[in-house]
Scaffold this active site. Structure first.
Site, PDB file in Angstrom:
ATOM      1  N   HIS A 150      36.955  31.096  39.219  1.00 34.78           N
ATOM      2  CA  HIS A 150      37.415  32.491  39.273  1.00 34.78           C
ATOM      3  C   HIS A 150      38.924  32.499  39.028  1.00 34.78           C
ATOM      4  O   HIS A 150      39.715  32.766  39.934  1.00 34.78           O
ATOM      5  CB  HIS A 150      37.104  33.115  40.628  1.00 34.78           C
ATOM      6  CG  HIS A 150      35.658  33.308  40.915  1.00 34.78           C
ATOM      7  ND1 HIS A 150      34.988  34.495  40.673  1.00 34.78           N
ATOM      8  CD2 HIS A 150      34.725  32.451  41.429  1.00 34.78           C
ATOM      9  CE1 HIS A 150      33.720  34.369  41.037  1.00 34.78           C
ATOM     10  NE2 HIS A 150      33.527  33.134  41.495  1.00 34.78           N
ATOM     11  N   LYS A 153      41.220  35.615  39.967  1.00 33.05           N
ATOM     12  CA  LYS A 153      41.646  35.927  41.326  1.00 33.05           C
ATOM     13  C   LYS A 153      42.343  34.754  42.000  1.00 33.05           C
ATOM     14  O   LYS A 153      42.728  34.851  43.176  1.00 33.05           O
ATOM     15  CB  LYS A 153      40.468  36.423  42.177  1.00 33.05           C
ATOM     16  CG  LYS A 153      39.332  35.428  42.349  1.00 33.05           C
ATOM     17  CD  LYS A 153      38.339  35.878  43.428  1.00 33.05           C
ATOM     18  CE  LYS A 153      37.624  37.169  43.121  1.00 33.05           C
ATOM     19  NZ  LYS A 153      36.490  36.997  42.189  1.00 33.05           N
ATOM     20  N   HIS A 180      25.718  35.378  40.535  1.00 32.47           N
ATOM     21  CA  HIS A 180      25.991  34.956  41.906  1.00 32.47           C
ATOM     22  C   HIS A 180      24.753  35.304  42.735  1.00 32.47           C
ATOM     23  O   HIS A 180      24.350  36.473  42.798  1.00 32.47           O
ATOM     24  CB  HIS A 180      27.212  35.688  42.461  1.00 32.47           C
ATOM     25  CG  HIS A 180      28.512  35.132  41.991  1.00 32.47           C
ATOM     26  ND1 HIS A 180      28.874  35.078  40.666  1.00 32.47           N
ATOM     27  CD2 HIS A 180      29.561  34.607  42.685  1.00 32.47           C
ATOM     28  CE1 HIS A 180      30.078  34.550  40.555  1.00 32.47           C
ATOM     29  NE2 HIS A 180      30.524  34.251  41.774  1.00 32.47           N
ATOM     30  N   GLU A 194      24.278  34.176  48.330  1.00 30.09           N
ATOM     31  CA  GLU A 194      25.403  33.533  49.014  1.00 30.09           C
ATOM     32  C   GLU A 194      25.430  34.009  50.462  1.00 30.09           C
ATOM     33  O   GLU A 194      26.310  34.739  50.897  1.00 30.09           O
ATOM     34  CB  GLU A 194      26.707  33.857  48.286  1.00 30.09           C
ATOM     35  CG  GLU A 194      27.849  32.935  48.638  1.00 30.09           C
ATOM     36  CD  GLU A 194      29.076  33.158  47.774  1.00 30.09           C
ATOM     37  OE1 GLU A 194      30.087  32.489  48.041  1.00 30.09           O
ATOM     38  OE2 GLU A 194      29.037  33.986  46.844  1.00 30.09           O
ATOM     39  N   ASN A 220      36.265  29.155  43.859  1.00 29.40           N
ATOM     40  CA  ASN A 220      37.533  29.849  44.058  1.00 29.40           C
ATOM     41  C   ASN A 220      38.681  28.890  44.361  1.00 29.40           C
ATOM     42  O   ASN A 220      38.465  27.787  44.866  1.00 29.40           O
ATOM     43  CB  ASN A 220      37.396  30.860  45.190  1.00 29.40           C
ATOM     44  CG  ASN A 220      36.366  31.923  44.888  1.00 29.40           C
ATOM     45  OD1 ASN A 220      35.166  31.653  44.909  1.00 29.40           O
ATOM     46  ND2 ASN A 220      36.816  33.120  44.585  1.00 29.40           N
TER      47      ASN A 220
END
Length: 437
Positions: free
Chosen positions: A82, A85, A231, A234, A332
């Site tokens: 990602h 971000k 995704h 999760e 991330n």
């Protein structure tokens, strides 16, 4: 330049002699293997792999760099990141480390700060780090709610062009599936994805509308010639069976494109028979699964004042045993979903071995950050060492698995087209202009 354990010859033609290579990354060469590692001489000529020979047998006329049994890997593929971000933690932390807290923090930061200049600065920082660590292929998910989809995809396309000779980049549109109900937005998003050569993604959630949403998503992918990367599940809630619904939808719609499911955490919480039935469907549907072990251990089963009871990862071994293509990735980096990380596949691999028990034996473990993600991403030319391929290699002083997995390998050497690159990592101070000192 970062300290390196050796300096290969600065020559058009040379040999990396007495190398130890993960056999799973070698094409067209076999040798006696010990826990998946073989000895070889790798001949480099004009930026390409000219030959792969038995150890210490290369022609004497070539300049020689004796690796002294150190490992030589191909460059890495990081298939779920990602970078839009990344590195916002200092600006927008997630104090309780929860999943909901991460969602709220990212939403607030995106709405307040994600201009083209901000996204570009942080993307470039991430890519410089990944390149220095030895990565040559990255797939990133891009937050794609309006108006961010147009901002981030435009920046991504520019960055992809600028980095095309260093890292191959792919992008996936990330958005909640219920946003497809806004016809104007969804049509515009599909146009943006098509124009950027991207993939359609999304966050799936169990709801009475899940089958209808998945059918709409898959039909959109079919109509627009797009692959899918989602995704999925999760959560620690064993009742969440979205992965099963996705597999059923792929089969129901006869979708022949590629489908990737990331996370799939709740699979590990389900009863054995329920999980086994889902895995069978996933294999039948041809879905690939990527586990994000570091981020999922960070987020899952986090409750204030309580020690976590499970690891947060999917049923990696069971999926692989069923023939499901599997890999691991960074996810991330220094954002509210994961406060740490540096897009270093060696760190991802080391932690995945521990968290997912990829060891004992480690025969094919190296595939999870090399050949497997490269194949899933449709780039079988990356993540392997093959005669005629580019001399994109990562050299390590470690000779055996215990040595490799016990240190961060910060003295590695990265070759791109046979030339040593500068492995200096960008200074976090460079982000002060967007994050704040």
């Amino acid at each position: 330049m970062s300290y390196s354990f050796m300096s290969p010859p600065n020559a058009a033609r040379f040999v990396l002699s007495n190398a130890t290579v993960p056999a799973v990354t070698l094409v067209g060469f076999t040798g006696q293997a010990s826990e998946g590692l073989v000895k070889a001489d790798i001949v480099v000529a004009d930026g390409l792999i000219k030959d792969i020979l038995p150890a210490d047998s290369a022609p004497a006329e070539f300049a020689k760099a004796d690796v002294r049994d150190g490992m030589v890997w191909p460059t890495f593929a990081d298939m779920h990141t990602h970078i839009d971000k990344g590195h916002i933690w200092e600006r927008r932390a997630n104090p309780d480390g929860s999943f909901v807290g991460a969602l709220d923090a990212v939403r607030a930061d995106r709405e307040a700060n994600w201009s083209a200049a901000d996204v570009r600065k942080r993307m470039e920082f991430s890519l410089r780090s990944a390149y220095a660590h030895g990565t040559s292929l990255i797939r990133t998910h891009l937050d794609s709610l309006a108006p961010q989809h147009r901002i981030s995809f435009e920046v991504f396309s520019e960055v992809r062009e600028a980095w095309k000779d260093k890292i191959a980049l792919q992008a996936v549109a990330l958005f909640p599936l219920d946003a497809m109900a806004e016809d104007a937005f969804f049509a515009d998003l599909l146009m943006v994805i098509r124009d950027a050569g991207g993939l359609i993604g999304g966050v799936t959630q169990m709801s009475p509308d899940i089958d209808r949403q998945l059918d709409k998503l898959i039909r959109a992918a079919m109509d627009n010639g797009l692959d899918i990367d989602l995704h999925v599940d999760e959560t620690e809630d064993k009742q969440v069976l979205t992965l099963k619904a996705i597999a059923e939808a792929v089969l129901r719609n006869g979708f022949t494109g590629k489908v990737t499911a990331g996370h799939c955490c709740s699979l590990s919480r389900q009863d054995e028979d329920v999980a086994a039935a889902t895995i069978d469907l996933v294999a039948k549907a041809g879905i690939s699964v990527v586990s994000l072990p570091m981020c999922n251990m960070y987020l899952q089963d986090r409750h204030a004042g309580r020690t976590p009871r499970w690891r947060g990862v999917t049923l990696f071994h069971e999926l692989a045993a069923a023939g499901v293509p599997t890999a691991v990735a960074s996810d991330n980096t220094r954002d509210p979903f994961y406060a740490y990380g540096d897009l270093d596949p060696v760190e991802v691999f080391r932690e995945a071995v521990r968290i997912l028990h990829l060891d004992h034996p480690l025969d094919t473990a190296a595939r999870v950050v090399t050949t497997s993600p490269a194949d899933i991403l449709g780039r079988p030319d990356i993540g392997r060492i093959v005669v005629g391929g580019p001399a994109d290699l990562v050299l390590f002083s470690a000779r055996r698995w215990s040595e490799f997995l016990s240190r961060p390998q910060s003295d590695r050497v990265v070759l791109r087209k046979g030339k040593v690159i500068d492995r200096s990592l960008p200074d976090y101070r460079e982000l002060d202009t967007v994050i704040g000192a």
